[in-house]
Design an enzyme around this catalytic site. Structure first.
Site, PDB file in Angstrom:
ATOM      1  N   SER A  87       0.822  -1.218   0.000  1.00  0.00           N
ATOM      2  CA  SER A  87       0.000   0.000   0.000  1.00  0.00           C
ATOM      3  C   SER A  87       0.854   1.266   0.000  1.00  0.00           C
ATOM      4  O   SER A  87       0.315   2.369  -0.039  1.00  0.00           O
ATOM      5  CB  SER A  87      -0.908   0.009   1.246  1.00  0.00           C
ATOM      6  OG  SER A  87      -0.121   0.064   2.419  1.00  0.00           O
ATOM      7  N   TYR A  88       2.177   1.125   0.048  1.00  0.00           N
ATOM      8  CA  TYR A  88       3.036   2.307   0.115  1.00  0.00           C
ATOM      9  C   TYR A  88       3.051   3.051  -1.208  1.00  0.00           C
ATOM     10  O   TYR A  88       3.332   2.467  -2.254  1.00  0.00           O
ATOM     11  CB  TYR A  88       4.466   1.926   0.507  1.00  0.00           C
ATOM     12  CG  TYR A  88       4.657   1.622   1.977  1.00  0.00           C
ATOM     13  CD1 TYR A  88       3.586   1.674   2.869  1.00  0.00           C
ATOM     14  CD2 TYR A  88       5.900   1.278   2.482  1.00  0.00           C
ATOM     15  CE1 TYR A  88       3.769   1.395   4.219  1.00  0.00           C
ATOM     16  CE2 TYR A  88       6.092   0.992   3.834  1.00  0.00           C
ATOM     17  CZ  TYR A  88       5.025   1.054   4.689  1.00  0.00           C
ATOM     18  OH  TYR A  88       5.208   0.776   6.025  1.00  0.00           O
ATOM     19  N   GLY A  89       2.761   4.341  -1.111  1.00  0.00           N
ATOM     20  CA  GLY A  89       2.599   5.188  -2.275  1.00  0.00           C
ATOM     21  C   GLY A  89       1.313   5.973  -2.063  1.00  0.00           C
ATOM     22  O   GLY A  89       0.593   5.759  -1.094  1.00  0.00           O
TER      23      GLY A  89
ATOM     24  N   GLY B 182       2.154   1.021  -4.502  1.00  0.00           N
ATOM     25  CA  GLY B 182       3.099  -0.004  -4.937  1.00  0.00           C
ATOM     26  C   GLY B 182       4.414   0.574  -5.435  1.00  0.00           C
ATOM     27  O   GLY B 182       5.334  -0.159  -5.798  1.00  0.00           O
TER      28      GLY B 182
END
Length: 332
Positions: A54-56, A62
């Site tokens: 979920s990073y972004g 992604g």
């Protein structure tokens, strides 16, 4: 003892900011600098990189995994064979079957260009949808059984829930390698109040400390007079900073104590705060967006605070009024 756990370095690098515009102001012009950070970390033995699918932000979801995949492929130098990428799979509402977790991990592997080394449940759904977690945990275990990952970890779990999951996994012969919680001089709750470290020791699980610098509050670079970071971080800093400067007759303030130890050691306050986490037998994963930050983090390695310094810092931390806000997903 698990092979993966024994191979993990004493400090890792968190990559939440690599792709996050909302909190960390990421833009794609930073990519060359981030690659230099990756290269320096690996070269100096900081070979664990923590990310999440979920990073972004928005269209960049992604992004952190994509960048890590590229940096890993292009890296030429020492310690390449020791690089470990740990990713956290989000418990999105639309993920609730075991197959959805396997699919999510395969998507992460595609972005990384390699299998995930350590797959972690990003958070427990026990606080709001306990039924959802059954399938997700089964999927996590399936990944290990199918040889798609080297180890399985959890994030934001408290002792009660951890015991239940450990029992469930043990029935399938699957060890839990790591547990990741928010832990720093400003966030001792998971260890001091929940007793997680003792339980992890008992179960053979290594504790990973995320936000070891309290989102930057423990660096000593900020004061109420400003300038403060924009947005949510700035609001939080305004609430917490006054208590970090509060002192009693018998006790120095937390920032004062950090500064004193840093000066006597010829280190920075950040390095002392990170080293404190290492001395507490956790693997801190401070983030770095620049070579300067990466070098500073690396300076926390190769030495150790003594018993009296740790005790002084512990007392000063206990004296802080408002501490770091706990993750809403942290379970008991």
């Amino acid at each position: 003892m698990q092979t993966l756990q024994k191979s993990l370095p004493s400090m890792g690098c968190g990559t939440w900011a690599w792709g996050n515009q909302l909190l960390w102001g990421y833009d794609e012009s930073m990519d060359d600098q981030l690659q230099a950070v990756f290269n320096l970390c690996v070269n100096k033995g900081v070979t664990l990189f923590d990310t999440g699918d979920s990073y972004g932000t928005g269209r960049l979801n992604g992004r952190s995994e994509l960048l890590l995949g590229r940096f890993n492929r292009e890296y030429i130098g020492s310690n390449k064979e020791n690089i470990y990428i740990a990713t956290k799979l989000a418990a999105y509402p639309w993920r609730w079957t075991r197959q959805s977790m396997v699919k999510a991990c395969k998507s992460s592997a595609q972005r990384l260009g390699k299998n995930v080394d350590l797959v972690q449940m990003h958070w427990s759904t026990a606080n709001y949808a306990p039924w959802q977690e059954v399938g997700l945990l089964d999927g996590l275990a399936d990944l290990y059984e199918q040889g798609l990952v080297k180890g399985v970890g959890l994030s934001n779990y408290g002792p009660k829930r951890l015991k239940q999951v450990q029992k469930k996994f043990a029935e399938r012969g699957i060890p839990i390698t790591t547990l990741q919680v928010q832990y720093s001089l400003l966030s001792t709750y998971p260890v001091t109040q929940l007793g997680l470290k003792d339980l992890c020791d008992e179960l053979g699980i290594k504790l990973i400390a995320y936000s070891p610098l309290g989102l930057g509050l423990l660096t000593g670079k900020y004061s109420e007079q400003g300038p403060l970071p924009k947005g949510i971080r700035g609001l939080l800093f305004r609430q917490i900073l006054p208590g970090m400067r509060r002192r009693s007759q018998a006790q120095a303030s937390l920032l004062g104590c950090l500064q004193e130890v840093a000066q006597s050691r010829n280190k920075t306050m950040s390095q002392v705060a990170i080293n404190w986490c290492i001395c507490k037998e956790t693997i801190p994963i401070p983030g770095a967006k620049s070579l300067e930050q990466a070098r500073e983090n690396i300076g926390a390695l190769g030495w150790q605070l003594n018993v009296s310094e740790i005790a002084e810092l512990d007392k000063a931390a206990a004296n802080v009024g408002k501490k770091m806000v706990q993750n809403i997903f942290q379970t008991k």
